[in-house]
Motif scaffolding. Structure first.
Motif, mmCIF file in Angstrom:
data_model
loop_
_atom_site.group_PDB
_atom_site.id
_atom_site.type_symbol
_atom_site.label_atom_id
_atom_site.label_comp_id
_atom_site.label_asym_id
_atom_site.label_seq_id
_atom_site.Cartn_x
_atom_site.Cartn_y
_atom_site.Cartn_z
ATOM 1 N N VAL A 38 -5.523 11.094 1.325
ATOM 2 C CA VAL A 38 -6.191 10.570 0.166
ATOM 3 C C VAL A 38 -5.561 9.758 -0.608
ATOM 4 C CG1 VAL A 38 -7.287 11.490 -2.038
ATOM 5 C CG2 VAL A 38 -7.488 12.785 0.285
ATOM 6 N N LYS A 39 -4.307 9.774 -0.994
ATOM 7 C CA LYS A 39 -3.377 8.659 -1.819
ATOM 8 C C LYS A 39 -3.272 7.392 -1.020
ATOM 9 C CE LYS A 39 0.494 11.068 -2.263
ATOM 10 N NZ LYS A 39 1.941 11.120 -2.613
ATOM 11 N N VAL A 40 -3.120 7.463 0.083
ATOM 12 C CA VAL A 40 -3.132 6.256 0.914
ATOM 13 C C VAL A 40 -4.437 5.382 1.143
ATOM 14 C CG1 VAL A 40 -2.581 5.125 3.137
ATOM 15 C CG2 VAL A 40 -1.181 6.907 2.384
ATOM 16 N N MET A 41 -5.626 6.355 1.370
ATOM 17 C CA MET A 41 -6.842 5.409 1.337
ATOM 18 C C MET A 41 -7.222 4.958 0.006
ATOM 19 S SD MET A 41 -7.101 5.435 4.417
ATOM 20 C CE MET A 41 -8.636 4.544 4.456
ATOM 21 N N ALA A 42 -6.793 5.893 -1.091
ATOM 22 C CA ALA A 42 -7.220 5.490 -2.391
ATOM 23 C C ALA A 42 -6.742 3.946 -2.761
ATOM 24 C CB ALA A 42 -6.599 6.312 -3.409
ATOM 25 N N GLN A 43 -5.433 3.939 -2.315
ATOM 26 C CA GLN A 43 -4.484 2.450 -2.742
ATOM 27 C C GLN A 43 -5.304 1.243 -1.582
ATOM 28 O OE1 GLN A 43 -2.550 1.781 -5.272
ATOM 29 N NE2 GLN A 43 -2.874 3.975 -5.883
ATOM 30 N N VAL B 118 0.818 -1.259 -0.115
ATOM 31 C CA VAL B 118 -0.018 -0.080 0.092
ATOM 32 C C VAL B 118 0.861 1.395 0.013
ATOM 33 C CG1 VAL B 118 -1.637 1.298 1.280
ATOM 34 C CG2 VAL B 118 -2.187 -1.038 1.039
ATOM 35 N N ALA B 119 2.043 1.143 0.863
ATOM 36 C CA ALA B 119 2.805 2.327 1.020
ATOM 37 C C ALA B 119 3.448 2.799 -0.352
ATOM 38 C CB ALA B 119 3.581 2.039 2.165
ATOM 39 N N GLU B 120 4.097 1.731 -0.933
ATOM 40 C CA GLU B 120 4.723 1.605 -2.519
ATOM 41 C C GLU B 120 3.931 2.162 -3.258
ATOM 42 O OE1 GLU B 120 6.459 -2.090 -3.316
ATOM 43 O OE2 GLU B 120 7.407 -0.900 -5.365
ATOM 44 N N ALA B 121 2.589 1.875 -3.505
ATOM 45 C CA ALA B 121 1.686 2.277 -4.420
ATOM 46 C C ALA B 121 1.260 3.912 -4.117
ATOM 47 C CB ALA B 121 0.302 1.359 -4.357
ATOM 48 N N ALA B 122 1.338 4.105 -2.926
ATOM 49 C CA ALA B 122 0.901 5.579 -2.574
ATOM 50 C C ALA B 122 2.071 6.417 -2.734
ATOM 51 C CB ALA B 122 0.348 5.561 -1.148
ATOM 52 N N GLY B 123 3.430 5.791 -2.859
ATOM 53 C CA GLY B 123 4.556 6.583 -2.723
ATOM 54 C C GLY B 123 4.906 7.355 -1.455
ATOM 55 N N VAL B 124 4.668 6.649 -0.438
ATOM 56 C CA VAL B 124 5.094 7.019 0.749
ATOM 57 C C VAL B 124 5.719 6.074 1.641
ATOM 58 C CG1 VAL B 124 3.067 8.481 1.073
ATOM 59 C CG2 VAL B 124 2.710 6.359 1.973
ATOM 60 N N GLY C 124 -4.737 7.011 11.913
ATOM 61 C CA GLY C 124 -5.385 8.343 12.089
ATOM 62 C C GLY C 124 -4.547 8.967 13.263
ATOM 63 N N GLU C 125 -2.982 8.860 13.158
ATOM 64 C CA GLU C 125 -2.468 9.572 14.317
ATOM 65 C C GLU C 125 -1.802 10.862 13.961
ATOM 66 O OE1 GLU C 125 1.132 7.103 14.678
ATOM 67 O OE2 GLU C 125 -0.041 5.565 16.115
ATOM 68 N N GLY C 126 -2.242 11.271 12.582
ATOM 69 C CA GLY C 126 -1.681 12.679 12.246
ATOM 70 C C GLY C 126 -0.287 12.574 11.919
ATOM 71 N N GLY C 127 0.166 13.928 11.380
ATOM 72 C CA GLY C 127 1.466 13.890 11.020
ATOM 73 C C GLY C 127 1.655 13.827 9.566
ATOM 74 N N TYR C 128 0.573 14.024 8.802
ATOM 75 C CA TYR C 128 0.489 13.794 7.299
ATOM 76 C C TYR C 128 -0.247 14.851 6.713
ATOM 77 C CZ TYR C 128 -3.154 11.047 8.880
ATOM 78 O OH TYR C 128 -4.420 10.378 9.480
ATOM 79 N N SER C 129 -0.208 15.351 5.278
ATOM 80 C CA SER C 129 -1.153 15.983 4.674
ATOM 81 C C SER C 129 -2.325 15.404 4.437
ATOM 82 C CB SER C 129 -0.383 16.511 3.693
ATOM 83 O OG SER C 129 -0.169 15.718 2.533
ATOM 84 N N GLU C 130 -3.453 16.287 3.964
ATOM 85 C CA GLU C 130 -4.687 15.622 3.465
ATOM 86 C C GLU C 130 -4.456 14.860 2.069
ATOM 87 O OE1 GLU C 130 -7.273 15.107 4.748
ATOM 88 O OE2 GLU C 130 -8.718 14.607 3.026
ATOM 89 N N LYS C 131 -3.425 15.622 1.351
ATOM 90 C CA LYS C 131 -3.253 14.918 -0.079
ATOM 91 C C LYS C 131 -2.545 13.409 0.320
ATOM 92 C CE LYS C 131 -0.490 15.747 -4.104
ATOM 93 N NZ LYS C 131 0.676 16.365 -4.881
ATOM 94 N N ARG D 14 0.468 5.303 9.937
ATOM 95 C CA ARG D 14 -0.098 6.451 10.660
ATOM 96 C C ARG D 14 -1.532 7.070 10.086
ATOM 97 N NH1 ARG D 14 5.443 10.426 11.274
ATOM 98 N NH2 ARG D 14 6.148 9.174 13.091
ATOM 99 N N VAL D 15 -1.464 6.988 8.748
ATOM 100 C CA VAL D 15 -2.669 7.353 8.069
ATOM 101 C C VAL D 15 -3.951 6.315 8.399
ATOM 102 C CG1 VAL D 15 -4.043 7.398 5.897
ATOM 103 C CG2 VAL D 15 -1.628 8.620 6.273
ATOM 104 N N LEU D 16 -3.514 5.004 8.448
ATOM 105 C CA LEU D 16 -4.602 3.905 8.906
ATOM 106 C C LEU D 16 -4.975 4.188 10.285
ATOM 107 C CD1 LEU D 16 -3.217 1.196 6.638
ATOM 108 C CD2 LEU D 16 -5.328 2.482 6.229
#
Length: 345
Positions: free
Chosen positions: A43-48, A16-22, A33-40, A29-31
């Motif tokens: 969105v990229k992580v959740m799309a993957q 998932v991380a590789e596909a999202a480029g993070v 919901g800890e914070g420390g990342y942008s809304e963009k 952290r995105v999954l």
């Protein structure tokens, strides 16, 4: 037969991380919901996550320190049907001897209910899944293929299962019952069962039954498929409706024994003598059938054995032992004394 390899590929957080480029940490952290990342980034992580079908482990903290999960997800249509209660008993009893536990899901005979349950139970990271039936929604099939765990499909034998299958050929069991009733001299036969929106074992059984009756020169005069559960009371009023609309019926085949018991009760209440005035046949050979005043003509299936076989296949796969991908437990016709010209009469 060689052991079938489990070809299901589980989607990892790293993918998932590789596909999202993070980084994997950012995706985690995105999954969480800890914070420390942008809304963009979110969105990229959740799309993957959605595109790849990644399912996070909601019970990771529970299983921390454990090498393997001991949970086995088990889905059955409902608990009101004694047949599936016996299957579940066989599964749970056998799993218990290996130190595993069942996580039960009720699908209510619908693909959407099954899909919702599969999505939930996979997020709990079970060791494997045992599913009733061979038909699944496209989304459920994708999730199952990506789960990376053993899967046993039970009840309706599938020669090309997702992973493993145990059950019987329902078409053949219906065919054998139809051939038997025609052989007993019945020409005009009725059917009482329930209707379902998707292909299922009862429908397959009915197809085999009709094929045999028509091939033997008989006729399935009326098929009554009720929008109800396949239990005693629908069998009672279903018999009333059937006989009111088709008075020339000589014998009735019921979807299962519970409905046949209702049919027997209705005939008795109306003064119809079985099998002199009308024949009655069920399916499943429930234990209570053996203690009725007349032995019900039925089809015997060892539901307890089916459940035990499914659990044994699951545990063998989890132990990396050779497993036959398909196991037919068979069936046996019970002549009984509720149709004419039988040995039990």
């Amino acid at each position: 037969m060689d052991k079938k390899s489990n070809k299901n590929n589980k989607v990892s957080l790293s993918q998932v991380a590789e596909a999202a480029g993070v980084s994997k940490m950012t995706a985690s952290r995105v999954l969480r919901g800890e914070g420390g990342y942008s809304e963009k980034t979110r969105v990229k992580v959740m799309a993957q996550v959605d595109q790849l079908g990644y399912l996070p482990n909601r019970l990771a903290t529970v299983f921390a320190g454990d090498k393997n999960s001991t949970f086995i997800g088990v889905s059955i249509p409902d608990l009101g049907n004694e047949v599936f209660s016996q299957v579940l008993e066989g599964i749970d009893r056998k799993l218990g001897t290996f130190g595993h536990q069942s996580v039960l899901g009720l699908t209510q005979h619908t693909l959407q209910e099954e899909e919702d349950w599969i999505k939930t139970v996979l997020s709990w990271q079970p060791a494997g899944l045992i599913l009733t039936g061979r038909y699944h929604s496209a989304r459920a099939s994708d999730m199952l293929r990506n789960a990376g765990i053993p899967i046993v499909e039970i009840w309706d034998l599938n020669s090309s299962p997702l992973d493993m299958s145990v059950g019987i050929n329902h078409f053949d069991s219906g065919f054998d019952m139809g051939r038997y009733l025609v052989g007993c001299g019945y020409q005009k036969i009725g059917y009482v069962g329930t209707s379902h929106d998707t292909a299922n074992a009862a429908t397959t059984r009915l197809d085999g039954f009709c094929k045999a009756v028509e091939g033997g020169g008989g006729e399935v005069t009326r098929q009554l498929c009720l929008h109800d559960t396949a239990t005693y009371y629908p069998g009672y009023y279903g018999t009333e409706q059937l006989l009111a609309s088709a008075k020339d019926i000589e014998c009735i085949f019921f979807q299962n024994d519970s409905m046949a018991f209702g049919g027997l009760q209705y005939c008795g209440a109306k003064g119809l003598e079985v099998p002199k005035d009308i024949g009655i046949a069920g399916w499943g050979d429930l234990p209570v059938a053996s203690v009725l005043s007349k032995r019900l003509t039925s089809m015997h299936v060892s539901h307890l054995k089916l459940g035990q076989a499914a659990a044994e296949m699951m545990m063998a796969r989890l132990s990396d032992e050779p497993v036959e991908p398909c196991r037919d437990i068979g069936f046996r016709l019970i002549p009984g004394s509720t149709v004419r010209n039988t040995k039990g009469r």
